[in-house]
Scaffold this active site. Sequence first.
Site, PDB file in Angstrom:
ATOM      1  CD  GLU A  60       4.132   1.815   2.588  1.00 16.27           C
ATOM      2  OE1 GLU A  60       5.234   2.416   2.608  1.00 16.27           O
ATOM      3  OE2 GLU A  60       4.039   0.567   2.442  1.00 16.27           O
ATOM      4  CG  HIS A 129      11.194   6.307  -4.718  1.00 19.09           C
ATOM      5  ND1 HIS A 129      11.636   5.196  -5.419  1.00 19.09           N
ATOM      6  CD2 HIS A 129      11.271   5.981  -3.409  1.00 19.09           C
ATOM      7  CE1 HIS A 129      11.972   4.251  -4.565  1.00 19.09           C
ATOM      8  NE2 HIS A 129      11.760   4.690  -3.337  1.00 19.09           N
TER       9      HIS A 129
END
Length: 331
Positions: A60, A129
């Site tokens: 990321e 998540h």
Amino acid sequence: MSELSYREAFKAGIVEALEADPRVFLMGEDVGDYGGCYAVSKGLIEQFGKERIIDTPLAESGFVGAGIGAAMGGMRPIVEIMTVNFSLLALDQIINNAATLRHMSNGQIGVPLVIRMACGAGKQLAAQHSHSFEGIFAHVPGLKVLFPGTIEDARHMLKMALADPDPVIIFEHVMLYNRSEEISEGSTVPDMHKAVVRRAGKDLSIFTWGGSLYKVMEAAEQLHQQGHDIEVVDLRCLRPLDRSAIIASVQRTHKAMIVDESWKSVGMSAEISATLAEDALYYLDAPIRRVNGQEVPFPYAEHLEAACIPQVDDIVQTALEMLGSSEAKGR
């Protein structure tokens, strides 16, 4: 009129942007060959090719940094982060670079970057998540933070974000992707910075956004059946926050509730409460109430996950308590 899902609305916005501007491209983990973790970009690599639909490594910080560099160089990147928890790996790039470069360059360098990320609980994806970290990003000057909760906003807010000269973060709640409704092909939505009154009322204002909006609307309808007139304000944009709309609503109803799936401590609901305390205290006839997610990492088990986030019954019961109704449980 055509029926679109939340997922299809975002996809239509991406397609429109790619067709309209050759500088636009989409990049992120599994956005190409796999079609996106939540299938938003399914089929786009066949339509636009690998130069504009770019699969990235699971890194990321690296691919968000590449998006920042591309934006500085004149491109209009859409960067997808698979889930909000993974965005924490890119905080250095987002906060120390994307949000600051215009200021640090005395306005000479802009970062017209859009970052999309899925968030929220409800799919049993557990503690790494499932969170809603929009409050972290809304804390940062230099960023704009959007959280569309309707199909029309999902369809049109991406275009507004891409037109902005500075970085914009768009949150997409995972429980909305399959929701659908009919929208007009020529429909327009208010400016992305403005809150919208989704239901007018006079007894109580409920402020919310994103994935909690449909729960609040359902709760408001249940309360209407019991004789209560509820105003629902969809904030839509969390930075800059439409404080004038918040105050105007309380001037009409004199009571305020905030429904926020994220944690209560030091979050968006606290910021909205502070705004009301500072600028609208004398319009309030009752203490501000907040309905938030439980302050634990989200569990995997379905019944525990459901217990950790605001549900329609929680909203209804809190409203009844605020309205002094004998129908509130425990009264």
